[in-house]
Design a protein around this motif. Structure first.
Motif, short mmCIF file in Angstrom:
data_model
loop_
_atom_site.label_atom_id
_atom_site.label_comp_id
_atom_site.label_asym_id
_atom_site.label_seq_id
_atom_site.Cartn_x
_atom_site.Cartn_y
_atom_site.Cartn_z
N ASN A 152 -23.30 9.99 -6.84
CA ASN A 152 -24.47 9.68 -6.34
C ASN A 152 -24.34 9.43 -4.89
OD1 ASN A 152 -25.30 8.38 -8.85
ND2 ASN A 152 -23.67 6.53 -8.29
N SER A 153 -24.03 10.88 -3.92
CA SER A 153 -24.00 11.31 -2.89
C SER A 153 -22.89 10.34 -1.61
CB SER A 153 -25.57 10.54 -2.32
OG SER A 153 -26.43 11.67 -2.89
N HIS A 154 -21.39 10.16 -2.62
CA HIS A 154 -20.30 9.73 -2.41
C HIS A 154 -18.80 9.94 -2.65
CE1 HIS A 154 -22.56 5.92 -0.76
NE2 HIS A 154 -22.86 5.98 -1.37
N SER A 155 -18.50 10.89 -1.84
CA SER A 155 -17.34 11.40 -1.97
C SER A 155 -16.09 10.62 -2.86
CB SER A 155 -16.68 12.21 -1.03
OG SER A 155 -16.42 11.22 0.36
N GLU A 156 -15.31 11.04 -3.64
CA GLU A 156 -14.03 10.25 -4.19
C GLU A 156 -13.29 11.28 -4.01
OE1 GLU A 156 -12.83 7.97 -8.03
OE2 GLU A 156 -15.07 8.17 -7.72
N ASP A 157 -12.19 11.09 -3.72
CA ASP A 157 -10.89 12.12 -4.64
C ASP A 157 -10.67 11.83 -5.97
OD1 ASP A 157 -11.02 12.82 -1.70
OD2 ASP A 157 -9.15 12.29 -1.45
N VAL A 158 -10.59 13.04 -6.45
CA VAL A 158 -10.13 13.79 -7.85
C VAL A 158 -9.35 14.31 -8.45
CG1 VAL A 158 -12.50 11.60 -8.69
CG2 VAL A 158 -12.36 14.50 -8.67
N GLY A 159 -8.86 14.89 -9.16
CA GLY A 159 -8.03 15.44 -10.06
C GLY A 159 -6.78 15.44 -10.21
N MET A 160 -5.85 16.25 -11.31
CA MET A 160 -4.48 15.54 -11.86
C MET A 160 -3.33 15.49 -10.15
SD MET A 160 -1.86 18.23 -12.95
CE MET A 160 -1.20 18.84 -11.45
N ASP A 161 -3.11 15.88 -8.48
CA ASP A 161 -2.08 15.70 -8.56
C ASP A 161 -2.79 13.41 -8.08
OD1 ASP A 161 -1.12 17.56 -8.01
OD2 ASP A 161 -1.55 18.00 -6.40
N ILE A 162 -4.62 13.57 -7.70
CA ILE A 162 -4.64 12.09 -7.49
C ILE A 162 -4.26 11.08 -8.73
CG2 ILE A 162 -6.62 11.15 -6.90
CD1 ILE A 162 -6.29 12.88 -5.28
N VAL A 218 1.07 -0.91 -0.12
CA VAL A 218 0.32 -0.15 0.03
C VAL A 218 0.86 1.19 -0.18
CG1 VAL A 218 -1.68 0.89 1.14
CG2 VAL A 218 -1.74 -1.49 1.11
N LEU A 219 0.18 2.26 -0.80
CA LEU A 219 1.58 3.32 -1.09
C LEU A 219 0.54 5.23 -0.17
CD1 LEU A 219 3.31 5.12 -1.93
CD2 LEU A 219 2.31 5.51 -3.72
N THR A 220 0.02 5.22 1.12
CA THR A 220 0.30 6.01 1.99
C THR A 220 0.16 7.51 1.44
OG1 THR A 220 -0.18 4.65 4.04
CG2 THR A 220 -1.00 7.16 4.30
N VAL A 221 -1.10 8.05 0.84
CA VAL A 221 -0.33 9.21 0.36
C VAL A 221 -1.42 10.70 1.72
CG1 VAL A 221 -0.35 10.80 -1.63
CG2 VAL A 221 -0.31 8.63 -2.27
N ALA A 222 -1.04 11.64 1.71
CA ALA A 222 -1.56 12.08 2.53
C ALA A 222 -1.63 13.26 1.30
CB ALA A 222 -0.72 12.63 3.32
N THR A 223 -3.31 14.37 1.29
CA THR A 223 -3.29 15.62 0.53
C THR A 223 -4.59 16.35 0.71
OG1 THR A 223 -3.96 16.07 -1.74
CG2 THR A 223 -4.97 13.97 -0.81
N SER A 224 -4.47 17.18 0.32
CA SER A 224 -5.70 18.30 0.71
C SER A 224 -6.73 18.02 -0.44
CB SER A 224 -5.18 19.65 1.49
OG SER A 224 -5.59 20.74 2.32
N PRO A 225 -7.73 17.50 -0.05
CA PRO A 225 -9.12 17.78 -1.79
C PRO A 225 -9.97 18.86 -1.62
CG PRO A 225 -9.72 16.28 0.58
CD PRO A 225 -8.51 16.26 0.22
N ASP A 226 -9.09 20.42 -1.24
CA ASP A 226 -9.80 21.50 -2.17
C ASP A 226 -9.59 22.68 -2.29
OD1 ASP A 226 -7.74 21.95 0.15
OD2 ASP A 226 -8.56 23.12 1.83
N TYR A 227 -8.37 21.78 -3.54
CA TYR A 227 -7.66 23.19 -4.48
C TYR A 227 -7.99 22.10 -6.26
CZ TYR A 227 -3.42 25.68 -5.56
OH TYR A 227 -2.63 26.85 -5.91
N PRO A 228 -9.43 22.55 -6.25
CA PRO A 228 -8.89 22.02 -7.30
C PRO A 228 -8.83 23.41 -8.43
CG PRO A 228 -11.05 23.12 -6.91
CD PRO A 228 -10.35 23.00 -5.63
N PRO A 229 -8.12 22.35 -9.49
CA PRO A 229 -7.26 21.44 -10.20
C PRO A 229 -6.95 19.92 -9.80
CG PRO A 229 -7.39 22.35 -12.04
CD PRO A 229 -7.52 22.97 -11.06
N PHE A 230 -6.25 20.11 -9.20
CA PHE A 230 -5.36 20.20 -8.34
C PHE A 230 -5.53 18.82 -7.86
CE2 PHE A 230 -2.63 23.32 -9.37
CZ PHE A 230 -1.16 22.66 -9.54
N GLU A 231 -6.35 18.99 -6.68
CA GLU A 231 -7.23 17.84 -5.54
C GLU A 231 -8.60 18.34 -4.85
OE1 GLU A 231 -3.53 17.65 -4.94
OE2 GLU A 231 -4.31 19.71 -4.24
N PHE A 232 -9.50 17.35 -5.37
CA PHE A 232 -11.31 18.04 -4.92
C PHE A 232 -11.92 16.41 -4.42
CE2 PHE A 232 -10.68 18.29 -9.36
CZ PHE A 232 -11.94 18.23 -9.85
#
Length: 487
Positions: free
Chosen positions: A62-72, A43-57
């Motif tokens: 369907n009412s479920h959240s998923e981390d996406v973005g260029m960094d992801i 497992v590669l554990t990666v810390a991120t702050s998903p409040d910076y679109p389009p890098f990570e957000f």
């Protein structure tokens, strides 16, 4: 004889040299074991702050959240190249480097600039993206603020600890600079005339302009070298083999020119989020945050009362071996901010024990509450007349039974209003755990703000939820208080 001594000396020198080489090889092996450790875990554990679109957000699927973005996407490619699974840990941007330093994550990604100061405490990959710097201004002020020079004497905001903050300090010497932890907070300050401009990376500015008609982007005109300034991935100091593997992936991504595709994919996710920005559409986010907030609050209240009673009894004890630790504990906890305590529990103890963010938040809020409950209960015990204790002893009750059946019940009746206020405070103050990635109401609030580009509506929703929680709790506590008086 002399020849034997020379041979013995040579053997000694050779043995010492081999020993030192062995130590050096051992240190090298330890320094380069980071990649192997990740592969062994799988497992590669990666810390991120998903409040910076389009890098990570986060995208609302369907009412479920998923981390996406260029960094992801970059993190996914790295995990794939290493042959392991990807595990994302969400937290505040300011906590990302601490996460890798304390071993909470194998790497941190989030538009992090490898400054000389940061390089003293972390190992960085190659620059994987340099998209240029821009300012966001209100569209109504577009004629007034056209370039960097026009911002002289104006209030300009940047994210705390970001590259934009350092560039602003260096270039905008005549402007009034301010920093905030969250980009959505900066945008809200801009739109409410608290700021004249906000410094962000160009892709972030473009994303905001596309999704918010009140904003406009202007170039920063900073004189910077794109080769030296940009986003890199952070690793624990000395994890060179892991950083080397990341560099191989970065080279591969650049060779295949995948970055534009990652940004385009992030833009499609942004359209999904902004297609329906009603707060009802994000009800699951608020509901999940509410569940986490209630869980933390209930467990912290129960644990705080139990520990508070123990501390109160220790503090009023005649034995210094019991009273002094309790006094010291209460003074330290009441004399330090809860945010510092949360960070200490999660990152400080995390060096020794890998505590999950939720558990760390519960422990920190419980320990904090216990100090205040201790003082409340101690005051309640002291409010009971001494004659009550003397009467119980004359009836033959032990000191334990006296406290259990006579003193504490009366004390609780006296301190119930103060104890109720502490319960309410725990609900509100538990929001601080969002800084370590606990998905409580405040955490979900920031996610929704970043996803929808709406600054005020999510705040109002969360404020109403907190008000309803505290209002219902207050009514319940008042009812119980009335029952106690009646009894």
């Amino acid at each position: 004889m002399k020849g034997n001594k020379i041979k013995a000396f040579k053997c000694l020198v050779l043995g010492l040299a081999m020993f030192l080489l062995g130590i050096g090889a051992n240190f090298t092996a330890k320094a380069d074991s980071s990649l192997q450790a990740v592969k062994e875990k799988g497992v590669l554990t990666v810390a991120t702050s998903p409040d910076y679109p389009p890098f990570e957000f986060q995208v609302n699927k369907n009412s479920h959240s998923e981390d996406v973005g260029m960094d992801i996407e970059i993190a996914k490619q790295m995990a794939k190249d290493m042959g392991v699974k990807l595990k994302l840990k969400n937290m505040d941007f300011s906590s990302l480097l601490v996460a890798v330093e304390t071993g909470k994550a194998d790497m941190a990604i989030g538009g992090i600039n490898p400054t000389p100061e940061r390089e003293q405490n972390a190992t960085f990959s190659k620059i994987y993206y340099s998209g240029g710097q821009s300012f966001l201004v209100k569209k109504a002020d577009a004629d007034k603020f056209k370039n960097q020079a026009s911002l002289s004497g104006q209030k300009v905001g940047t994210q705390t600890g970001s590259m934009q903050s350092q560039l602003a300090q260096k270039n905008l010497t005549n402007s009034k600079l301010t920093t905030m932890d969250k980009t959505p907070d900066l945008i809200l300050a801009l739109k409410t005339n608290k700021l004249s401009a906000v410094g962000v990376e160009k892709p972030v500015a473009e994303a905001y302009v596309k999704n918010d008609s009140e904003l406009k982007m202007i170039n920063s005109d900073y004189k910077i070298d794109k080769k030296d300034v940009g986003a890199a991935i952070a690793f624990k100091k000395g994890n060179d083999s892991l950083a080397g593997a990341a560099n191989q992936t970065i080279d591969k991504i650049h060779k295949q020119d995948k970055i534009p595709g990652y940004i385009e994919k992030a833009g499609k996710y942004l359209k999904v989020n902004t297609a329906n920005t009603s707060m009802l559409h994000y009800w699951k986010f608020f509901f999940n945050g509410l569940k986490a907030t209630l869980l933390i609050s209930v467990l912290a209240v129960i644990g705080g009362i139990i520990l508070g009673i123990i501390l109160a009894l220790m503090k009023i004890s005649k034995f210094k071996i019991l009273s002094w630790p309790a006094i010291s504990y209460v003074e330290v906890v009441r004399g330090t901010p809860m945010m510092v305590q949360v960070l200490l529990i999660y990152f400080g103890l995390g060096v020794l024990i890998n505590i999950p963010a939720l558990l760390a938040g519960i422990i920190a809020v419980t320990l904090n509450s216990a100090a205040y409950v201790c003082e409340i209960i101690r005051g309640g015990i002291n409010s009971v007349e001494k004659g009550q204790g003397e009467a119980t002893r004359s009836l033959g009750l032990s000191q334990v039974d006296s406290f259990r059946y006579v003193i504490l019940p009366q004390a609780f009746k006296n301190i119930w209003p103060a104890l109720g206020n502490e319960f309410i405070s725990v609900i509100k103050e538990s929001s601080i755990v969002s800084i370590i990635g606990v998905t409580d109401l405040v955490y979900e609030l920031n996610v929704v703000r970043a996803d929808t580009y709406r600054g005020v509506a999510p705040i109002v929703v969360v404020m109403v939820i907190y008000f309803l929680l505290t209002f219902l709790l207050t009514r319940g506590l008042n009812y119980l208080e009335g029952k106690m008086k009646h009894d």
